[in-house]
Design an enzyme around this catalytic site. Structure first.
Site, mmCIF file in Angstrom:
data_model
loop_
_atom_site.group_PDB
_atom_site.id
_atom_site.type_symbol
_atom_site.label_atom_id
_atom_site.label_comp_id
_atom_site.label_asym_id
_atom_site.label_seq_id
_atom_site.Cartn_x
_atom_site.Cartn_y
_atom_site.Cartn_z
ATOM 1 N N SER A 42 0.937 -1.394 0.020
ATOM 2 C CA SER A 42 -0.437 -0.117 0.000
ATOM 3 C C SER A 42 0.527 1.670 0.064
ATOM 4 C CB SER A 42 -0.739 0.154 0.885
ATOM 5 O OG SER A 42 -1.669 0.971 1.023
ATOM 6 N N LYS A 90 -4.969 -7.074 3.441
ATOM 7 C CA LYS A 90 -4.548 -5.562 2.611
ATOM 8 C C LYS A 90 -5.882 -5.460 2.471
ATOM 9 C CE LYS A 90 -3.143 -2.064 0.320
ATOM 10 N NZ LYS A 90 -3.828 -2.376 -1.893
ATOM 11 N N HIS A 150 -7.169 -3.900 4.847
ATOM 12 C CA HIS A 150 -6.840 -2.336 4.877
ATOM 13 C C HIS A 150 -8.632 -1.471 4.164
ATOM 14 C CE1 HIS A 150 -4.268 0.502 2.285
ATOM 15 N NE2 HIS A 150 -3.821 1.117 3.291
ATOM 16 N N ASN A 151 -8.093 -1.637 2.407
ATOM 17 C CA ASN A 151 -8.717 -1.062 1.233
ATOM 18 C C ASN A 151 -9.769 -0.670 1.804
ATOM 19 O OD1 ASN A 151 -5.982 -1.390 0.177
ATOM 20 N ND2 ASN A 151 -7.375 -1.282 -1.850
ATOM 21 N N GLU A 166 -10.021 2.007 4.205
ATOM 22 C CA GLU A 166 -9.561 3.065 3.539
ATOM 23 C C GLU A 166 -11.509 3.634 3.031
ATOM 24 O OE1 GLU A 166 -6.684 2.937 0.460
ATOM 25 O OE2 GLU A 166 -8.294 3.789 -0.635
#
Ligand code: 6PG
Length: 473
Positions: free
Chosen positions: A128, A182, A185-186, A189
């Site tokens: 990222s 990940k 994480h997105n 986000e």
């Protein structure tokens, strides 16, 4: 000299990661489907470090020291399988293929299993930080075997962002763990961005501030507990004036948000795991709603409230509290999903360590992540972040303002799906009783689906169509 690492796929992310490795003194083998990109990289940036430009797959593999570390940076999906099919036959047991794309963790699990049978380590790795991060220090989330991390970890930690000297890279867990983390994480986000967007919309629609003034509000917030990359760039975007029209940039951009899929995956996966991630889901749906020009056109004339923007100067402060509280909820939901994924797939992910490697490099980097690390260090088995001392207190302090903001939004007709759903999650979790009891009664009424009781063990069914006596089911 043999290369310590090779990168194939030299579009902007691959190119910048290759340069980052080289700048840290590693010899980097380069490969790309078309050799023009390889040549261009060496011509432009060859003086940044040691590169070995190669043309064929065989040359590329031969350029790498053993065990080989071969990083693929191609568009996630079929291209990844094609590249694996091209290189795997040329590799030997112990070699590593590192996939730095945004792959779905289920694909990563499949690929890891297939390659493991050939003795090759497949390391699905979340990266990222966009272009800039790739070059100057991303946050790196590698999955795969612990053995592969022993050989690969030092290189990744070298090029990763550092916060207080600690690299933003760690071994996440086996097979698909890195890409799973990940993905979440997105999802976070997306939620973070949606909450910021709602804050902006409220400051504009309920307090009547102009974009440049709102930029100042975000700049101020960025000096406090909300300090983060996303808040920082929000101020930049809001302060920007469109050169062609002289209008605020935000007013000339088409208001339809796009997405490439990782937020959607986070929600789909959460549904499969049975983890409530309403805040993240609302963020995905908000983008979807914005993109439905047809629905929006059809509904455009529907009546709204008569009241106008009236909120005074204290309102920004209330929005700050609502934003901080809602952000805590989004992270709590995301971490719950990681915990559930980790349990489901046996990854043993260290949740506190995830917050640590997100402190720098990545898109959601924020001061606040230290608090999450502290919370999991204090109690690794914590059921939810919400009950950690710091977060519980922050939510308690924020709740009056949070309710005020959601009520104001409802009164003025400013859509705040993120704030509202976060508050509903908070109130649901802390509630003494939920109306789910009624839902259970209805299910039993129409489908004899049975219910459990608060006072006795077992499953029960009421004879709704008969004398309404209760029977053990
Ligand atoms: C990152 C980002 C990145 C992602 C974009 C696109 O961590 O650097 O998450 O991986 O590709 O943010 O996301 P959407 O196009 O879905 O908004």
């Amino acid at each position: 000299d043999k290369a310590q690492i090779g990168v194939t796929g030299l579009a902007v992310m691959g190119r910048n990661l290759a340069r980052n490795f080289a700048r840290h003194g590693h010899t980097v083998a380069l490969h790309n489907r078309t050799t023009a990109k390889t040549k261009a990289l060496v011509e432009e940036f060859g003086d940044e470090g040691a590169f070995v430009a190669t043309e064929t797959a065989a040359e590329f593999v031969a350029a790498l020291e053993r065990p080989r570390r071969l990083m693929i940076m191609v568009k996630a999906g079929p291209a990844t399988d094609a590249v694996i099919a091209e290189f795997a036959p040329l590799l030997e047991p112990g070699d590593m293929i590192i996939d730095g794309g945004n792959a779905h963790f289920a694909d990563t699990r499949r690929r890891e299993k297939a390659l493991r049978e050939q003795g090759i380590h497949f390391v699905g790795t979340g990266v990222s930080g966009g272009e800039e991060g790739a070059l100057n220090g991303p946050s790196i989330m590698p999955g795969g075997s612990a053995e592969s991390y022993e050989s690969l970890g030092p290189l990744l930690e070298d090029i990763a962002a550092k916060v207080d000297g600690v690299p933003c890279a760690t071994h996440v867990g086996p097979d698909g763990a890195g890409h799973f983390v990940k993905m979440v994480h997105n999802g976070i986000e997306y939620a973070d961005m949606q909450l910021i967007a709602e804050s902006y919309d409220l400051l504009r629609g309920a307090a009547g501030l102009e974009p440049a003034e709102i930029a100042e509000v975000f700049r101020t917030w960025n000096t406090g507990r909300l300090e983060s990359y996303l808040i920082e760039i929000t101020a930049e975007v809001l302060a920007h004036t469109d050169a062609a029209t002289g209008r605020p940039f935000v007013d000339v951009v088409l208001d339809q948000a796009e997405q490439k899929g990782t937020g959607r995956w986070t929600v789909q996966t959460a549904l499969d795991l049975g983890v409530p991630v309403g805040g993240i889901a609302e963020a995905v749906f908000a983008r979807s709603v914005s993109g439905h020009a047809d629905l929006r056109k059809a509904a455009h004339g529907l009546p709204g409230p008569a009241r106008r923007a009236t909120e005074g100067s204290g309102f920004a402060d209330q929005v700050e509290r609502a934003l901080y509280a809602s952000k805590i909820i989004a992270y709590a939901q995301g971490f719950h999903e990681i915990a559930a994924g980790s349990a489901e797939y046996g990854w043993d992910v260290d949740l506190g360590a995830m917050a640590t490697i997100w402190r720098g490099g990545c898109i959601i980097r924020a001061r606040f992540l230290n608090r999450i690390t502290d919370a999991y260090r204090a109690d690794p088995a914590m059921a939810t972040l919400l009950t950690d001392d710091h977060f519980a207190q922050a939510l308690g302090d924020a709740q009056d303002a949070w309710r005020e903001v959601v009520a104001t939004a409802a009164r003025l007709g400013v859509p705040t799906p993120g704030f509202s759903s976060a508050l509903a999650y908070y109130d649901s979790l802390r509630a003494d009783r939920l109306p789910a009891a009624l839902t259970q009664g209805q299910r039993d009424f129409f489908g004899a689906h049975t219910y459990r009781r608060t006072d006795r063990d077992g499953a029960f069914h009421t004879l709704w169509a008969g004398d309404r006596t209760e029977a053990d089911a």
